[in-house]
Design a protein around this motif. Structure first.
Motif, short mmCIF file in Angstrom:
data_model
loop_
_atom_site.label_atom_id
_atom_site.label_comp_id
_atom_site.label_asym_id
_atom_site.label_seq_id
_atom_site.Cartn_x
_atom_site.Cartn_y
_atom_site.Cartn_z
N PHE A 183 35.09 67.79 79.83
CA PHE A 183 34.15 67.16 78.87
C PHE A 183 34.93 66.42 77.79
N GLN A 184 36.01 67.09 77.27
CA GLN A 184 36.80 66.44 76.22
C GLN A 184 37.45 65.17 76.74
N LYS A 185 37.97 65.27 77.98
CA LYS A 185 38.60 64.07 78.55
C LYS A 185 37.58 62.93 78.64
N ARG A 186 36.40 63.31 79.13
CA ARG A 186 35.39 62.26 79.31
C ARG A 186 35.07 61.60 77.96
N MET A 187 35.01 62.42 76.92
CA MET A 187 34.66 61.88 75.60
C MET A 187 35.79 61.01 75.04
#
Length: 1546
Positions: free
Chosen positions: A1288-1292
């Motif tokens: 999720f953090q990567k995607r953000m």
């Protein structure tokens, strides 16, 4: 309000009835319904409970209440009148005494203890007396008896008309009269009836014969005073079952006379049955009349004795009285007494002598004076002028035509016939209709077609029936050739079945469609007159409030008499005779009227043809192309010389005063009747563009556009019409009439192009002038014409149509600079050459006319300088009477003309305001102008609608209107108070004629925002009037008051509520704004624009609350921000509602909900992350993320934010969905919208001007809030290990770096700053071996898009994966293509496009993948498109197929931007479409041409073996119509591959 209502309910308007209904406590919904149904005072009096319940849909309670209160109101009013005005009606004193006496008796008895009459009975008694008096008073008109003893007379009586009192003999040949009501006798059986009838006839006949006097006895006419409620001589009529009963009754002559029976038979004429017309009843009644004619040759020296028959009830048989001699004495018949009998016999000789003289005198009467019928006819039809008005409508009412008369209808063919009420069922086969249709187009209707249904506006109704384009032919009594159920019927059936329809249609025409004075009704009586025709006269007479516009033309005196006897029922004999032309043959009528018609009859018109000759244009065909005003080669030549000489001065004056130029102006100048019209520089510029367009060019598109932009009132229209006029001999020229759909105009334009041409490939181009329409209309028309030419397979490079668009603009020069090859400017400024021309012309005009007659020309020659206009208006208004009603009218017109483009007020509105009641139409214009003051006469310009001919006024020029408004108001009055007065001006608001236009101008005044694209000076947030009140008058409260009043006046129209919401939130009055937004949304719950406004209220409120918290400078806590958070969530809810409405709406796409949701979301995230709880801790940001993304809730927030948790935790998901929706929308459709195209009818609140940049910025901002604080920065500096981050953090972080959606990624190709490094960083965040990683569909798409973009920017970059790997990665996409995202399908078409070195097998399998993806893309495209025309949402081409291999073969669209640098959007588009831009060498270097063929207009790609691959052409007209081998460039869009620049292999 009660005290303001007029005393008599009969004269109340609809609004006054509404006020009264409010007083008695009726629900608002019912009041609105009754108002919409146009219930005024008169209707209120006639209402009954059934109507209220069945038609209005009321419950019994309120319906009963209305009837009860209405009756109370009427009876109290009657009592008032009784008490106040005992002498108001001049009654004979005796009658007044009786009334007073009865009133006294009543008052005595009600006081006295004995006779207590209840109040109710007293009211009833008074009412009864009032009714009786009403009846007995002279409300009954007199009428004449049937002409005596004339054969073959068609005569009628009207019920309740009164014949002259019974009379005795005064000159023996004038008949004496006797009346018998016969009401009871008429119902008896045959024997009794015959006996009674014979007795009365023979008694009267013997009396007349014995004194040698003519006489008529009438049965069915009141004869005695005992008949209560009737007067002596009143016609009632009797039912006649069988006429032979009455005829046979005279057989009693044989039994009643002992001698001279034959004499009696000769003197007593057979009974005549004269029909009695009763408008209220369908039962047939007659007056039965017997004439007695005792000619001297028969009765000389005779005395007649008679035995009268009598039916004896006791014996039940007929008996005969004893023989008597009867004679007429005064008005009675008496027997001669025994003592007089000698004297009576002695005077037989004297009576014979008198009879002899009377009979001789009868034949010596002087002959009738011969009338000048020709002059009478012309005076009636020209209203006393020299010519029949060109702009006058005629309504024809007619019956069967004689074949000879049909050859003499040329006079009719040159008239503007609005409609024909035709009572001849064979008219279409052999009558007037069939002859008329040989020359003109007409629409055939029946009476019931004129029934207007509930929700239809008058404009919709008239355009649906084409009432103003072509004659409406109404078959009033069936149509024999019609296969539907429309059969002719007899008179009585007609009255029962058709009468109501007739009444409705006449009323609709006279009361709602054509104002009084704009039309004339001609009754053309060419055969026997029947009752339905008479009823038609009565309906017109009552609805037109008089006879002055009704003319009757009748050749046969005999036919006329029946007509006359009926018409005299409604008006005086003199009036009927004055407006009837009787005894003139149709051929004479024809010849006489052609002399006073402004145009010659049956003129042939011609059009130019391709081979340089001309062809004949049939009027019938011309009228079928009703959306065009076609200019013919010899246009206006049909005008008569006399008309020209009479009118030329007026035509010229109207133009130089400021009227729009007419074709006659040019014609007069061309034929040297007047000096020529000045040719401005713009005329020559337009001509040059036109000639350039006409030069042959291989790349010519079938439709070319030339735009004339002009300052309002600077003469742009004159320039445009001059171009048309001077090219009418070489091109087919036409003016597009306003307000027709483009589909109709295109159909007519194509018909005009091909009319009488042999080959559709070889036709003259059509030059169409389109005035004052928006860009959208032009684009639609252009599109319709291109499609039509394409269907007809016209060769590419053939110019078919030139659209000359003439539009207002406040900056024409800028438009001209933008597109010098398309646009021409006309401004108020004159060039030096123009100044010289104008000065010369002005001098010449001033010698001939007073300065006021050439006002606008003078202003023009002054270049409309501000000082000149100011001085002119100041001088004009010097002595004006400030408070007169005319000045008030000037105020109103000036206000409308200042703020509303092309506005006017109809003359009939003005007359209503000035309270003019104009009795004679022929003085109408004169009367109206006389009522104006000198100032108004100077500045009011009289206009006529080209289509309906309805007259109206405006001020000569918008700049003059603006100045008049300023100077008239001065310092005392504001524009807002004037606007309020205008809104409350009931007379104008309620006036029926032209109501829709008037209300639409009023609506625009308060709601229409100005738009540069619509020719306004600037883009406004409110209507310019409301902005003036807020900014110049500094009075927003007044603006709110105005809109509130308008909201009420316009029946609580939701768009006014929407404006009120916007106005309130602009001034931070949020509670009220919320109320108004909800009011609007309640009425239109599915309108996305109104729901957007509701969202904006909360959005602005949220912004205001955030600002207040910032200004307090205190730490932000859960406590002090809860209110703001709640408001933000409410805003988001509204925007999501708006999004749902947009998705459901098939006609429109309003994306503002999505944009606003993202913006409010970002602001809310900013607020949450700045809470003290998160901002001041070291790990505050991750705490914040934890709260927003997981189930974790910090205890400080737990209780206070209890209602918000669920919604806040969904925020990242809903915002991502909105961003995806926007990205997808932008990937389908073009976003480079030109300045002149952005107009939507209802604009969203906040227009996003650069959506691509916005999306990149907001995606990044969204990513920033949801990624670790500064993690992206750390990552770029290499200090962060991607392995430690959650997916999720990567995607953000990817979102933050601009890789969150395909549009953000592709926009890096446009905005290339730091793009390569950013894309490389994005790619490091994906797994190093993507094939083994579990990717979501969106991740796959973004990953592949990033590689393709990076490769476009830097083909040598290390990070770019080989195409094979990307193709392999596509296996992770769903195998069921229906589940694939459009972005995924789009990338499949790119990645699997075959390379040059592929084997046949590889190529085929790749094509299969591509074709399958294209199939699903096409379906998705149509879902996205809804029902919106394609030209409004043009598909966007992202990449083109280049010369390389692998990823290198994709060339991004931005690469060849510099080829069309410096052109406006629309010119750029034209260059690409016409193929000009494709020829540049740079493009040939970059792109690869592919081969294919066309078959039946479809493009196929060469290559795929198993299945044909059809490719969509980007520009349809470029596809050759024959089957050809072709090459083309290939583009990639979200609808699949497209073919550009198609060339045929030669």
């Amino acid at each position: 309000m009660a005290d303001k209502l007029p005393p008599s309910p009969k004269i109340w308007t609809e609004s006054e009835v509404s006020s009264w209904l409010r007083e008695i406590g009726l629900k608002e919904e019912y009041i609105k319904k009754l108002h919409d149904e146009e219930v005024n005072g008169q209707t209120l009096i006639a209402l009954n409970e059934n109507f209220l319940k069945n038609d209005i849909g009321m419950k019994s309670g309120p319906a009963h209440l209305i009837i009860q209160k209405r009756d109370e109101l009427l009876s109290s009013q009657q009592k008032c009148q009784m008490n106040q005005k005992p002498t108001s009606i001049k009654k004979p004193q005796s009658e007044q005494k009786i009334i007073q006496k009865s009133a006294q008796v009543l008052s005595l008895s009600s006081d006295g203890p004995l006779l207590q009459v209840s109040k109710k009975d007293q009211d009833a008694l008074e009412e009864k007396q009032a009714a009786q008096e009403q009846c007995m008073r002279g409300s009954k008109d007199d009428c004449k008896p049937r002409p005596f003893d004339e054969e073959g007379i068609d005569f009628l009586y009207v019920k309740h008309r009164v014949l002259q009192p019974e009379s005795g003999a005064f000159n023996l040949t004038a008949p004496c009269h006797e009346y018998k009501s016969f009401a009871v006798a008429a119902t008896l059986d045959r024997t009794r009836l015959q006996t009674k009838f014979a007795k009365e006839v023979l008694k009267f006949a013997t009396g007349c014969m014995n004194i040698r006097s003519n006489g008529t006895i009438h049965f069915g006419v009141m004869d005695s005073k005992e008949d209560v409620g009737y007067v002596h001589g009143e016609i009632i009529g009797i039912p006649v079952k069988e006429k032979d009963i009455y005829v046979d009754a005279l057989d009693y002559i044989e039994r009643s006379f002992s001698s001279d029976k034959e004499h009696v038979r000769q003197c007593v004429r057979p009974p005549r049955f004269i029909e009695v017309v009763d408008r209220e009843s369908t039962e047939k009644r007659y007056v039965v009349e017997v004439d007695i004619v005792p000619l001297l040759s028969i009765v000389k020296s005779k005395v007649y004795t008679v035995r009268l028959p009598n039916f004896k009830e006791t014996t039940n048989k007929v008996e005969f009285e004893k023989e008597t001699i009867l004679r007429r004495v005064g008005s009675k018949t008496e027997s001669v007494s025994d003592k007089d009998i000698g004297d009576f016999y002695a005077r037989v000789k004297d009576r014979d002598t008198q009879r002899d003289e009377a009979e001789k005198n009868q034949f010596l009467s002087s002959p009738d004076i011969c009338q000048d019928l020709g002059r009478k006819l012309t005076m009636l039809l020209t209203s006393g002028k020299k010519f029949i008005e060109k702009e006058k409508w005629f309504i024809l009412v007619t019956n069967k035509f004689k074949p000879d008369d049909l050859c003499n209808i040329d006079w009719l063919l040159s008239m503007n016939v609005f409609c024909v009420f035709d009572f001849d069922p064979d008219s279409k086969i052999s009558g007037l209709c069939s002859r008329y249709l040989q020359h003109h187009a007409a629409n055939l209707h029946f009476l019931q077609n004129y029934r207007i249904s509930g929700g239809t506006t008058m404009k919709e109704f008239t355009s649906h029936l084409h009432l103003f384009e072509q004659t409406s032919w109404i078959f009033c009594n069936g149509r024999t050739d019609f296969k539907g159920n429309e059969t002719p019927c007899d008179e009585m059936t007609w009255i029962k079945t058709k009468m109501t329809f007739l009444r409705e249609s006449v009323s609709l025409i006279c009361k709602q469609i054509l104002p009084k004075g704009t039309f004339q009704v001609i009754f053309l009586l060419t055969s026997l007159v029947e009752k339905p025709l008479l009823h038609t006269f009565y309906e017109f007479f009552t609805d037109m409030e008089g006879h002055e516009d009704i003319v009757c033309i009748c050749e046969s005196e005999k036919n006329f008499q029946k007509w006359q006897s009926f018409a005299e029922a409604s008006c005086s004999k003199e009036t009927v005779n004055n407006s009837s032309v009787v005894g003139m043959k149709m051929s004479h009528v024809n010849a006489t009227l052609q002399h006073v018609q402004p145009v010659k009859a049956r003129v042939s018109k011609h059009l130019p043809v391709f081979v340089k000759g001309t062809c004949l244009l049939e009027t019938l065909i011309e009228e079928q192309m009703y959306s065009l005003e076609i200019l013919t080669v010899k246009h206006c030549d049909e005008t008569t010389k006399d008309f020209i000489n009479e009118e030329k001065v007026n035509i010229e004056k109207q133009f130089y005063r400021g009227g729009r130029v007419t074709w006659l102006n040019f014609w007069l100048a061309e034929h040297k009747y007047v000096e020529e019209v000045i040719e401005r520089d713009a005329y020559h510029d337009t001509l040059k563009l036109l000639h350039d367009a006409l030069k042959f060019n291989v790349d010519q598109t079938p439709v070319n556009c030339i735009n004339i932009y002009h300052h309002p009132g600077s003469g742009g229209s004159t320039v445009a019409r001059q171009v048309l006029w001077n090219n009418r001999k070489d091109l087919r020229c036409a003016l597009v009439r306003p307000s027709y759909p483009t589909s109709v105009v295109a159909q007519h334009a194509v018909q005009l192009r091909e009319y009488e041409e042999t080959d559709p490939q070889k036709c003259l181009p059509v030059l169409l002038l389109i005035e004052d329409t928006d860009k959208e209309y032009l684009d639609d028309l252009r599109n319709e014409l291109e499609v039509a030419m394409n269907i007809k397979r016209i060769k590419f490079g053939t110019l078919c149509f030139i659209l000359l668009s003439c539009r207002r603009s406040h900056d024409p020069e800028r438009r001209c600079k933008e597109s010098p090859l398309q646009n021409v400017a006309v401004t108020h400024k004159l060039s030096d050459q123009e100044k010289r021309k104008f000065a010369g012309k002005r001098q010449e005009l001033e010698e001939r006319y007073e300065p006021q007659f050439i006002l606008t020309f003078v202003l023009m020659s002054e270049g409309f300088s501000k000082d000149y206009i100011q001085g002119f208006v100041k001088h004009l208004l010097q002595d004006i009477e400030r408070h007169s009603v005319v000045t008030r009218l000037m105020h109103y017109v000036a206000l409308l003309n200042t703020y509303v483009q092309n506005s006017f007020i109809s003359q009939s509105h003005c007359e209503a305001l000035l309270a003019l009641t104009i009795h004679m139409e022929r003085f109408r214009q004169h009367e109206f102008e006389r009522s104006l003051n000198d100032q108004a006469k100077l500045v009011f310009l009289h206009l006529r609608d080209d289509k309906t001919y309805i007259e109206s006024i405006r001020i000569i020029h918008p700049l003059v209107a603006k100045e008049i408004l300023q100077q008239l108001l001065g310092d005392q009055q504001t524009q807002s108070s004037l606007a309020m007065n205008l809104l409350c001006e009931n007379v104008l608001f309620e006036h029926r004629f032209g109501r829709e236009e008037y209300l639409s101008f009023l609506r625009q005044l308060f709601i229409r925002r100005s738009r540069i694209s619509k020719g306004d000076e600037y883009d406004s947030f409110f209507s310019p009037l409301i902005e003036h009140v807020c900014e110049n008058e500094k009075n927003p409260n007044k603006a709110i008051e105005l809109l509130k009043e308008a909201f009420q006046r316009f029946h609580q129209n939701p768009f006014f509520a929407q404006q009120l919401a916007r106005l309130h939130y602009t001034y931070e009055k949020f509670e009220e704004a919320k109320h108004w937004a909800e009011t609007a949304a309640k009425q239109l719950p599915n309108n996305s624009y109104i729901l957007d406004t509701k969202g904006q209220v909360y959005r602005k409120w949220f912004q205001a609350k955030c600002k207040a918290i910032e200004n307090d400078n205190i730490p932000k806590t859960a406590q002090n921000t809860a209110d703001a958070v709640e408001t933000a969530l409410k805003a988001l809810e509204c925007f999501q509602e708006c999004e749902r409405a947009t998705d459901a709406d098939m006609e429109d796409v309003n994306s503002s909900g999505f944009f606003s949701e993202v913006e409010v979301g970002c602001s809310l995230l900013k607020l949450i992350s700045s809470l003290q709880l998160f901002a001041n801790k070291a790990n505050g940001h991750s705490e914040c993320m934890k709260y927003l993304v997981t189930d974790y809730i910090p205890e400080e927030l737990e209780g206070i934010w209890e209602p918000f948790h669920g919604r806040l935790k969904k925020l990242h998901k809903t915002m991502q969905d909105a961003l995806e929706w926007i990205s997808e929308d932008l990937s389908y459709f073009q976003t480079d919208i030109g300045a002149d195209e952005e107009e939507t009818p209802e604009s969203p609140e906040e227009k996003i001007s650069h959506p691509l940049t916005w999306l990149a910025k907001k995606s990044s901002e969204y990513g920033k809030y949801f990624s670790e604080a500064d993690s992206a920065a750390l990552l770029q500096q290499g200090q962060l290990n991607p392995a430690k981050l959650t997916p999720f953090q990567k995607r953000m972080i990817i979102y933050h770096l601009g890789g969150g959606n395909i549009i953000s990624i592709l926009s890096k190709l446009t905005d290339q700053r730091d793009a390569v490094r950013r894309l490389e960083h994005i790619l490091t965040l994906y797994p190093s071996n993507p094939l083994k990683a579990k990717f979501g569909q969106r991740d796959v798409v973004n990953y592949i898009a990033a590689h393709i973009s990076l490769n476009c920017l830097s083909p040598q970059a290390q990070k770019v994966a080989p195409q094979k790997d990307l193709q392999a990665l596509c296996r992770q996409l769903p195998s069921d293509k229906r589940k694939c995202l459009p972005t995924a399908l789009f990338l499949l078409t790119l990645l699997f496009w075959p390379d040059d070195h592929d084997t046949d097998h590889e190529r085929e399998s790749k094509y299969e993948i591509v074709q399958s993806a294209v199939e699903h893309l096409e379906k998705e495209y149509w879902t996205k498109m809804k029902d919106i025309p394609q030209r409004k949402r043009r598909i966007y081409t992202h990449f083109f197929l280049g010369n390389g291999n692998g990823l290198d073969k994709f060339v991004h669209k931005r690469k060849f931007d510099k080829i069309t640098k410096g052109f406006s959007v629309s010119e750029k588009r034209m260059k690409w479409f016409s193929g000009e831009a494709w020829k540049s060498p740079e493009i040939a270097m970059m792109l690869k041409r592919v081969s294919g063929w066309t078959e039946d207009g479809v493009v196929y790609l060469e290559g795929p073996q198993k299945r044909r691959f059809n490719i969509l052409p980007l520009f349809v007209p470029s596809v050759p119509h024959s089957n050809e081998n072709i090459t083309f460039y290939l583009g990639f869009t979200f609808r699949g591959p497209v073919a550009c620049n198609i060339l045929v292999n030669r």
